[in-house]
Design a protein around this motif. Structure first.
Motif, short mmCIF file in Angstrom:
data_model
loop_
_atom_site.label_atom_id
_atom_site.label_comp_id
_atom_site.label_asym_id
_atom_site.label_seq_id
_atom_site.Cartn_x
_atom_site.Cartn_y
_atom_site.Cartn_z
N ALA A 31 33.39 52.03 92.76
CA ALA A 31 33.04 50.59 92.62
C ALA A 31 32.52 50.05 93.83
N LEU A 32 33.33 50.53 95.05
CA LEU A 32 32.83 50.02 96.46
C LEU A 32 31.19 50.46 96.82
N GLN A 33 30.75 51.50 95.86
CA GLN A 33 29.53 51.93 96.31
C GLN A 33 28.44 50.97 95.75
N ALA A 34 28.79 49.96 94.78
CA ALA A 34 28.11 48.75 94.38
C ALA A 34 28.11 47.70 95.24
N PRO A 35 27.05 46.95 95.83
CA PRO A 35 27.03 46.16 96.59
C PRO A 35 27.78 44.72 96.54
N GLY A 36 27.50 44.42 95.16
CA GLY A 36 28.27 43.21 94.78
C GLY A 36 29.87 43.55 94.79
N MET A 37 30.39 44.58 94.30
CA MET A 37 31.56 44.99 93.98
C MET A 37 32.34 45.01 95.43
N ALA A 38 31.65 45.83 96.22
CA ALA A 38 31.89 45.85 97.76
C ALA A 38 32.25 44.44 98.53
N ALA A 39 31.32 43.68 98.08
CA ALA A 39 31.51 42.27 98.73
C ALA A 39 32.74 41.65 98.04
N HIS A 40 32.82 41.77 97.00
CA HIS A 40 34.13 41.17 96.20
C HIS A 40 35.26 41.75 96.59
#
Length: 406
Positions: A31-40
């Motif tokens: 999930a942390l590979q997805a920029p939006g989820m990494a920010a969240h």
């Protein structure tokens, strides 16, 4: 496939929790590979998320925030882990909110529900979920393929043609919203046709006990699942019809609405879901739906946690005729009509069908002038009730669901 879809359904609770604990760090890392989820999830160490308790300390991502996230980082808010063009489909749901979809084996995990409903080789499924823009049609087609049955991609509407097709090819299973099957059956009676339907797999609206009994009286076993476009299958009924069994590809928590804090077993709260889908790994996704955990395991032998099913909304958003109606849609209708002071949507039932009534605060006496605006904003036709300015309660409520779910 046998009695169960796979061996995961009958694991011991300890084996299931151990498997989830082992999978969680990888799921969070993906999930942390997805920029939006990494920010969240900024600051989260994936390697430390190895239990439900550790998961419960992560922030929730609210479905109600998806629209803004997608506008800020189009098209999908930076929440996918592969390029948008690598998916087979892109869908648009009311909001608008966009979702990805794929055609790999049981991508939405609804095959597990179809199997539990007795669908398999030899069945022809009349898929009356929508295929236009929204994903439900493809979601259920993917499920039917996963269990080896054939699909008639019927979509919505054109009821006389639906009856003709069902009679001509001998469809055995209905898939669609709970209400629409009744319309098909009544049209078949009117046309003098006997249908071979014996099973129904429904979602997208509440399956009221009286409606399930109506189908049972016609020899049709009707089961429902709880699924969303974002998450796929969350929970589903089996023939035991004692609550909904949580799907093996998600982790479900029931939390106090407006927070991420899990509630006590049996207490009604908001459904928060973590999906193990590596393409679209939503972590602690707050659905806005209410439910509660049921004690014990299902008599059917499936051992996962059970929930009581959909018990309403944690916010005012509700489903009418299988479509979400959101407060912002009501606000858009009011904003488009200067002569309207306030409006309130009331969801009710009449003759086993959903009814949407729109109460409009206005000095006007011409209800017809608001018909097109209601259709445009709410995406369906409603009964219009004009009330005098000041007549609606001053309680902040714009959607009032008056249906009983007992």
């Amino acid at each position: 496939m046998g009695k169960h879809f796979d061996e995961l359904e009958t694991r011991s609770a300890d084996a299931r929790e151990a498997a989830l604990a082992a999978a969680l760090p990888g799921v969070i890392a993906k999930a942390l590979q997805a920029p939006g989820m990494a920010a969240h999830l900024a600051g989260v160490d994936a390697s430390q998320v190895t239990s439900r308790a550790a998961l419960a300390r992560l922030p929730v991502l609210r479905k109600s925030d998806l629209g803004a996230a997608q506008k800020g980082a189009p098209p999908l808010g930076g929440l996918i882990t592969k390029p948008l063009t690598a998916f087979a489909h892109i869908f648009q749901s009311p909001g608008p909110i966009y979702e990805p979809g794929d055609v790999s084996h049981d991508w939405w995990r609804l095959g597990r529900f179809a199997h539990a409903a007795g669908v398999g080789p030899g069945d022809i499924v009349q898929n009356c979920f929508g295929y236009h823009l929204t994903p439900a049609g493809m979601m259920f087609e993917n499920a039917v393929r996963a269990v080896g049955a054939a699909v008639l991609p019927a979509g919505t509407g054109q009821t006389e043609l639906q009856v003709r097709a069902a009679a001509d090819i001998g469809t055995t299973v209905y898939a669609g919203t709970p209400d629409y099957l009744r319309i098909i059956l009544e049209k078949a009676d009117e046309m003098g046709e006997r249908l071979a339907l014996r099973k129904a797999t429904v979602s997208g609206g509440a399956l009221f006990p009286s409606l399930r009994q109506l189908y049972a009286d016609r020899g049709i076993a009707c089961l429902q699942c709880y699924a969303t476009a974002d998450l796929g299958n969350i929970a589903y009924e089996s023939a035991a019809m004692e609550g909904m069994i949580v799907d093996e590809g998600v982790i479900v928590e029931i939390v106090r609405p407006g927070t991420g804090d899990p509630v006590a077993p049996g207490e009604v709260g908001e459904v928060v879901v973590t999906t193990l889908n590596p393409d679209y790994p939503l972590i602690r996704f707050a659905t806005g739906d209410l439910s509660a955990v049921m004690e014990g395991a299902s008599p059917c032998g499936r051992s996962n946690m059970r929930i009581k099913g959909w018990m309403g909304r944690a916010d005012q958003t509700t489903k009418i005729k299988g479509m979400f109606v959101r407060p912002e849609q009501v606000a858009a209708f009011v904003a488009a009509h200067p002569q309207v002071q306030k409006a309130r949507v009331i969801a009710s039932r009449s003759g086993e069908m959903d009814v949407m009534t729109v109460q409009v605060e206005t000095e006007s006496s011409d209800a017809a002038q608001f018909d097109a605006g209601i259709r445009a904003a709410l995406k369906m036709k409603g009964v219009i009730e004009l009330v005098a300015p000041g007549a609606l309660p001053n309680d902040g409520k714009v959607i009032d669901d008056q249906r009983s779910y007992d």
